[in-house]
Motif scaffolding. Structure first.
Motif, PDB file in Angstrom:
ATOM      1  N   ALA A  91       0.833  -1.203   0.000  1.00  0.00           N
ATOM      2  CA  ALA A  91       0.000   0.000   0.000  1.00  0.00           C
ATOM      3  C   ALA A  91       0.866   1.252   0.000  1.00  0.00           C
ATOM      4  N   ARG A  92       0.501   2.201  -0.858  1.00  0.00           N
ATOM      5  CA  ARG A  92       1.171   3.502  -0.943  1.00  0.00           C
ATOM      6  C   ARG A  92       0.089   4.564  -0.934  1.00  0.00           C
ATOM      7  N   VAL A  93       0.073   5.404   0.099  1.00  0.00           N
ATOM      8  CA  VAL A  93      -0.922   6.466   0.214  1.00  0.00           C
ATOM      9  C   VAL A  93      -0.203   7.795   0.266  1.00  0.00           C
ATOM     10  N   ILE A  94      -0.608   8.703  -0.626  1.00  0.00           N
ATOM     11  CA  ILE A  94      -0.082  10.063  -0.635  1.00  0.00           C
ATOM     12  C   ILE A  94      -1.260  10.980  -0.381  1.00  0.00           C
ATOM     13  N   GLY A  95      -1.397  11.427   0.858  1.00  0.00           N
ATOM     14  CA  GLY A  95      -2.517  12.257   1.246  1.00  0.00           C
ATOM     15  C   GLY A  95      -2.907  11.973   2.689  1.00  0.00           C
ATOM     16  N   ASN A  96      -3.757  12.807   3.232  1.00  0.00           N
ATOM     17  CA  ASN A  96      -4.206  12.637   4.611  1.00  0.00           C
ATOM     18  C   ASN A  96      -5.224  11.510   4.711  1.00  0.00           C
ATOM     19  N   VAL A  97      -5.220  10.844   5.872  1.00  0.00           N
ATOM     20  CA  VAL A  97      -6.091   9.693   6.105  1.00  0.00           C
ATOM     21  C   VAL A  97      -6.874   9.918   7.396  1.00  0.00           C
ATOM     22  N   GLN A  98      -8.184   9.968   7.292  1.00  0.00           N
ATOM     23  CA  GLN A  98      -9.075  10.070   8.454  1.00  0.00           C
ATOM     24  C   GLN A  98      -9.675   8.684   8.652  1.00  0.00           C
ATOM     25  N   TYR A  99      -9.583   8.157   9.872  1.00  0.00           N
ATOM     26  CA  TYR A  99      -9.969   6.762  10.092  1.00  0.00           C
ATOM     27  C   TYR A  99     -10.566   6.571  11.478  1.00  0.00           C
ATOM     28  N   ASN A 100     -11.204   5.408  11.670  1.00  0.00           N
ATOM     29  CA  ASN A 100     -11.708   4.981  12.971  1.00  0.00           C
ATOM     30  C   ASN A 100     -10.821   3.858  13.501  1.00  0.00           C
ATOM     31  N   LEU A 101     -10.672   2.768  12.733  1.00  0.00           N
ATOM     32  CA  LEU A 101      -9.758   1.668  13.056  1.00  0.00           C
ATOM     33  C   LEU A 101      -8.803   1.481  11.893  1.00  0.00           C
ATOM     34  N   ILE A 102      -7.526   1.208  12.192  1.00  0.00           N
ATOM     35  CA  ILE A 102      -6.538   1.037  11.131  1.00  0.00           C
ATOM     36  C   ILE A 102      -5.636  -0.152  11.443  1.00  0.00           C
ATOM     37  N   ALA A 103      -5.283  -0.890  10.394  1.00  0.00           N
ATOM     38  CA  ALA A 103      -4.310  -1.976  10.493  1.00  0.00           C
ATOM     39  C   ALA A 103      -3.328  -1.792   9.342  1.00  0.00           C
ATOM     40  N   MET A 104      -2.043  -1.791   9.670  1.00  0.00           N
ATOM     41  CA  MET A 104      -1.008  -1.609   8.650  1.00  0.00           C
ATOM     42  C   MET A 104      -0.051  -2.792   8.654  1.00  0.00           C
ATOM     43  N   SER A 105       0.199  -3.315   7.476  1.00  0.00           N
ATOM     44  CA  SER A 105       1.196  -4.372   7.337  1.00  0.00           C
ATOM     45  C   SER A 105       2.575  -3.744   7.216  1.00  0.00           C
ATOM     46  N   LEU A 106       3.578  -4.499   7.568  1.00  0.00           N
ATOM     47  CA  LEU A 106       4.950  -4.074   7.406  1.00  0.00           C
ATOM     48  C   LEU A 106       5.200  -3.780   5.932  1.00  0.00           C
ATOM     49  N   GLY A 107       5.683  -2.608   5.623  1.00  0.00           N
ATOM     50  CA  GLY A 107       5.950  -2.229   4.244  1.00  0.00           C
ATOM     51  C   GLY A 107       4.979  -1.189   3.710  1.00  0.00           C
ATOM     52  N   ALA A 108       3.817  -1.033   4.327  1.00  0.00           N
ATOM     53  CA  ALA A 108       2.844  -0.029   3.898  1.00  0.00           C
ATOM     54  C   ALA A 108       3.415   1.369   4.146  1.00  0.00           C
ATOM     55  N   GLU A 109       3.082   2.312   3.251  1.00  0.00           N
ATOM     56  CA  GLU A 109       3.591   3.680   3.364  1.00  0.00           C
ATOM     57  C   GLU A 109       2.459   4.688   3.304  1.00  0.00           C
ATOM     58  N   ILE A 110       2.520   5.690   4.190  1.00  0.00           N
ATOM     59  CA  ILE A 110       1.590   6.814   4.146  1.00  0.00           C
ATOM     60  C   ILE A 110       2.415   8.087   4.176  1.00  0.00           C
ATOM     61  N   THR A 111       2.229   8.937   3.163  1.00  0.00           N
ATOM     62  CA  THR A 111       2.847  10.249   3.130  1.00  0.00           C
ATOM     63  C   THR A 111       1.723  11.250   3.321  1.00  0.00           C
ATOM     64  N   GLY A 112       1.517  11.656   4.556  1.00  0.00           N
ATOM     65  CA  GLY A 112       0.423  12.541   4.907  1.00  0.00           C
ATOM     66  C   GLY A 112       0.102  12.375   6.374  1.00  0.00           C
ATOM     67  N   LYS A 113      -0.951  13.024   6.821  1.00  0.00           N
ATOM     68  CA  LYS A 113      -1.346  12.968   8.222  1.00  0.00           C
ATOM     69  C   LYS A 113      -2.338  11.837   8.468  1.00  0.00           C
ATOM     70  N   LEU A 114      -2.212  11.200   9.627  1.00  0.00           N
ATOM     71  CA  LEU A 114      -3.198  10.241  10.103  1.00  0.00           C
ATOM     72  C   LEU A 114      -4.086  10.981  11.098  1.00  0.00           C
ATOM     73  N   ILE A 115      -5.393  10.973  10.853  1.00  0.00           N
ATOM     74  CA  ILE A 115      -6.331  11.698  11.687  1.00  0.00           C
ATOM     75  C   ILE A 115      -7.316  10.692  12.265  1.00  0.00           C
ATOM     76  N   TYR A 116      -7.213  10.454  13.578  1.00  0.00           N
ATOM     77  CA  TYR A 116      -8.092   9.494  14.243  1.00  0.00           C
ATOM     78  C   TYR A 116      -9.383  10.189  14.652  1.00  0.00           C
ATOM     79  N   GLU A 117     -10.504   9.584  14.294  1.00  0.00           N
ATOM     80  CA  GLU A 117     -11.806  10.084  14.707  1.00  0.00           C
ATOM     81  C   GLU A 117     -12.718   8.906  14.971  1.00  0.00           C
TER      82      GLU A 117
END
Length: 123
Positions: A91-117
């Motif tokens: 997984a490659r994410v470029i942008g902000n992520v608003q979430y409730n529950l999140i699971a990330m595997s080793l190797g996943a990338e997020i370039t942006g903010k994680l916003i928990y709600e």
């Protein structure tokens, strides 16, 4: 990854194939699987069990709003997930992520903010 039993069951009714390019917004109400490319926003309409999955061959350029999302491909844009977000190892994410529950595997990338709600409402 998230416990499969915890995920609400929703049938995949639409598939964007590996050789397919969609230019424009996409609205779906059950399950959508993307192996191809979408340039436009993706939004769930009137279905709280809906799920969007993006395979490692899949790519989306645009915002996404859905209760459940599984990514193992590329997303460039804002993501809003009201229930479960699952990021696979490619997984490659470029942008902000608003979430409730999140699971990330080793190797996943997020370039942006994680916003928990909690209790995000898509309406």
């Amino acid at each position: 990854m998230l416990d499969r039993k915890a995920r609400k069951n929703s049938a995949v009714r639409t598939i964007i194939g590996a050789g397919t390019r969609v230019i424009g917004d996409v609205a779906f109400s059950s399950g959508l699987h993307v192996d191809g490319y979408i340039k436009g926003d993706i939004k769930t309409t009137q279905h709280e069990d809906a799920i969007l999955s993006i395979s490692e061959r899949g790519s989306v350029e645009g915002s996404i709003e859905t209760p459940q999302l599984e990514i193992n491909g590329t997303v460039k844009g804002y993501i809003r997930v009201t229930e479960n977000l699952e990021l696979g190892p490619k997984a490659r994410v470029i942008g902000n992520v608003q979430y409730n529950l999140i699971a990330m595997s080793l190797g996943a990338e997020i370039t942006g903010k994680l916003i928990y709600e909690t209790n995000i409402d898509l309406n």
